[in-house]
Write an enzyme that holds these catalytic residues in place. Structure first.
Site, PDB file in Angstrom:
ATOM      1  CG  HIS A  32     -14.611  41.956 -29.246  1.00  0.00           C
ATOM      2  ND1 HIS A  32     -15.822  41.303 -29.291  1.00  0.00           N
ATOM      3  CD2 HIS A  32     -13.852  41.385 -30.224  1.00  0.00           C
ATOM      4  CE1 HIS A  32     -15.808  40.388 -30.236  1.00  0.00           C
ATOM      5  NE2 HIS A  32     -14.622  40.401 -30.824  1.00  0.00           N
ATOM      6  CG  ASP A  51     -19.182  43.400 -29.205  1.00  0.00           C
ATOM      7  OD1 ASP A  51     -17.958  43.361 -28.974  1.00  0.00           O
ATOM      8  OD2 ASP A  51     -19.645  43.724 -30.321  1.00  0.00           O
ATOM      9  CG  ASP A  73     -15.502  36.622 -32.531  1.00  0.00           C
ATOM     10  OD1 ASP A  73     -14.779  37.487 -32.018  1.00  0.00           O
ATOM     11  OD2 ASP A  73     -16.084  36.781 -33.625  1.00  0.00           O
ATOM     12  CD  GLU A  84     -14.557  42.966 -33.264  1.00  0.00           C
ATOM     13  OE1 GLU A  84     -13.749  42.765 -34.185  1.00  0.00           O
ATOM     14  OE2 GLU A  84     -15.600  42.278 -33.090  1.00  0.00           O
ATOM     15  CD  GLU A  85     -18.020  40.311 -33.452  1.00  0.00           C
ATOM     16  OE1 GLU A  85     -17.917  40.563 -34.659  1.00  0.00           O
ATOM     17  OE2 GLU A  85     -17.415  39.390 -32.897  1.00  0.00           O
ATOM     18  CG  ASP A 110     -11.300  39.372 -31.987  1.00  0.00           C
ATOM     19  OD1 ASP A 110     -11.976  38.341 -31.837  1.00  0.00           O
ATOM     20  OD2 ASP A 110     -11.743  40.402 -32.532  1.00  0.00           O
TER      21      ASP A 110
END
Length: 482
Positions: free
Chosen positions: A75, A77, A114, A144-145, A168
């Site tokens: 991801h 973000d 991350d 994603e977060e 991830d």
């Protein structure tokens, strides 16, 4: 230069480039633009959807035409957290990276490894970082977060690969082969206020806690600043002579991060009494904290020391919110009975916000069992009914079930052993991964999740082990070329 003593200069170049691009959740336009320009420049077919997910397809290189297609995924973000006193605009400023004792960090902020490491790896692979590869699909998901929103909305009819490497994870000695599902919840109160005449306004702050990821770190005994503030305010409000009136309460910024700080602005009758009482409360709070929270401090600051009018939250609403903060179950509820050391069910009170505009508490609940996520929601509904609040449940995401056999997992184990001299352990985790949505959409996809060593995710202490990053790419390279 971060590329010094690093085997893959081009890989580090891409990591630095994307670290200069702001990419907060729901604000991935700039990184999506960057990815699309990359695809155009290299002549790759690409697709970008309305939520800024980007898919780049690369045909097989010569000699690899018969190899099975592989999907690489991560991801774009990042969690945007910064230390107190750090001036950084996550909407416009890039990260300031540096190396310290073999760790890559960002000055005063989260690093975004991350999941920046996955983005950098995919770009480097597409830019010739491997000697050859079969058909490749690289999926860069957004948001994603904040609930795996990008993975949830993507059109998976565009995916033809049936092997997938999600990058991830944050431990090179583990292969993730299953994860928990989860859901966000909020409890909101009607904000009633009144104007009072007070002679003292003060700010009380819980600070110095470690914080961390609300899934991966929930079992590490780290204190929750919002829960501690519930204890502080409950004790202060019990002293009738102090006459506490709540102006505002703000704690935490992300539901999926264990809050490190919480502050309350209060009207009180006597600042000296407040200050002395808070010293006693701090001593009580320290008792039983884990070593990671040894820097806890309860700061008290006088803001107004003369008679003035202040707008405060009505007593009933303030008491209800403080009762919720103090008593709502938080942390680990149950451990996994089949996989030793893995949390099965948990909840995190990630955000508390209380002012004249609105009063809200936001939670993240996690479990591999849908019925337990339902049970967490039902318990919060019961609190809402008792306290006269409104409850809302949203951003639900599925778990990812463990597969007993996996050809891709076997290939990764062999490659890791060749690079590191030992085979990683296979486990499941108590955190949400996009693999849940992808396995649901493409049931016959062979999936593993892997990554280099990254510590203290979702906090300004986030750091990436540089040598582990190098080893991890060496493993990925072997899997792709194999």
């Amino acid at each position: 230069m971060l590329s010094n003593n690093f085997a893959y200069v081009g890989l580090m170049k891409y990591f630095e480039e994307l670290s200069a691009i702001p990419r907060a959740s729901y604000k991935e336009e700039k990184i999506a633009d960057y990815l699309c320009e990359f695809a155009k420049k290299h002549g790759y077919e690409y697709y970008r959807d309305s939520t800024n997910n980007v898919l780049i397809n690369a045909p097989a290189t010569k000699g690899y035409e018969e190899a099975p297609a592989l999907l690489l995924q991560g991801h774009t973000d990042m969690v945007c957290e910064k230390n107190e006193g750090v001036e950084h605009d996550f909407d416009n400023d890039g990260l300031e990276l540096y190396e310290e004792d073999g760790w890559i960090r960002a000055r005063g902020t989260t690093l975004g490894a991350d999941n920046g490491i996955a983005v950098a790896i995919m770009l480097y692979v597409l830019d010739g970082g491997v000697e050859g590869h079969g058909p490749l699909q690289c999926l860069f998901t957004a948001s994603e977060e904040v609930g795996l929103d990008g993975a949830k909305s993507f059109d998976y009819s565009r995916i033809y690969a049936r092997r997938m490497l999600n990058m991830d994870s944050a431990d090179e000695e583990l292969i993730i082969a299953g994860c928990a599902g989860g859901q966000r919840s909020s409890l909101t109160f009607e904000s009633k206020t009144k104007l009072i005449n007070t002679k003292c306004v003060a700010r009380v702050c819980v600070k110095g806690l470690m914080g961390g990821h609300s899934g991966e770190d929930i079992d590490k005994g780290r204190a929750n600043a919002n829960k501690l503030m519930g204890r502080v305010l409950s004790s202060l409000m019990a002293d009738k002579a102090l006459g506490v009136k709540v102006v505002s309460i703000y704690g935490g910024t992300k539901d999926n991060a264990i809050p490190r700080e919480c502050e309350a602005t209060l009207c009180v009758s006597d600042f000296a009494v407040l200050e002395n009482k808070c010293k006693d409360i701090e001593s009580v709070l320290r008792d039983g904290l884990s070593v990671s929270d040894k820097a806890l401090r309860l700061e008290v600051e006088q803001l107004v020391d003369k008679k003035s009018f202040m707008t405060v939250i009505d007593d009933s609403t303030a008491r209800k919110l403080v009762f919720l903060m103090r008593t709502v179950p938080n942390g680990v509820f149950e451990m996994n009975y089949d996989v030793e050391g893995i949390v099965e069910w948990s909840r995190n009170l990630g955000i508390v916000s209380c002012d004249a505009e609105a009063v809200e508490a936001v939670f993240s609940s996690r479990s591999s069992f849908e019925t337990r996520i339902d049970a967490s929601a039902e318990e919060l509904d019961a609190y809402a009914e008792m306290l006269g609040a409104k409850s809302k449940h949203y951003n639900r995401y599925p778990g990812w079930n463990f597969a007993p056999t996996s050809a891709l997992r076997d290939a990764y184990l062999d490659a890791a052993e060749a690079v590191c001299g030992k085979r990683p352990e296979i486990t499941t985790i108590h955190a949400g991964l996009e693999c849940g949505f992808i396995s649901q959409a493409v049931p016959d996809m062979d999936i593993i999740s892997c990554g280099p060593v990254i510590l203290d995710l979702h906090s300004p202490d986030e750091r990436l082990d540089k040598k582990s990053f190098e080893r991890f790419y060496s493993i990925i390279k072997r899997v792709i070329e194999g």
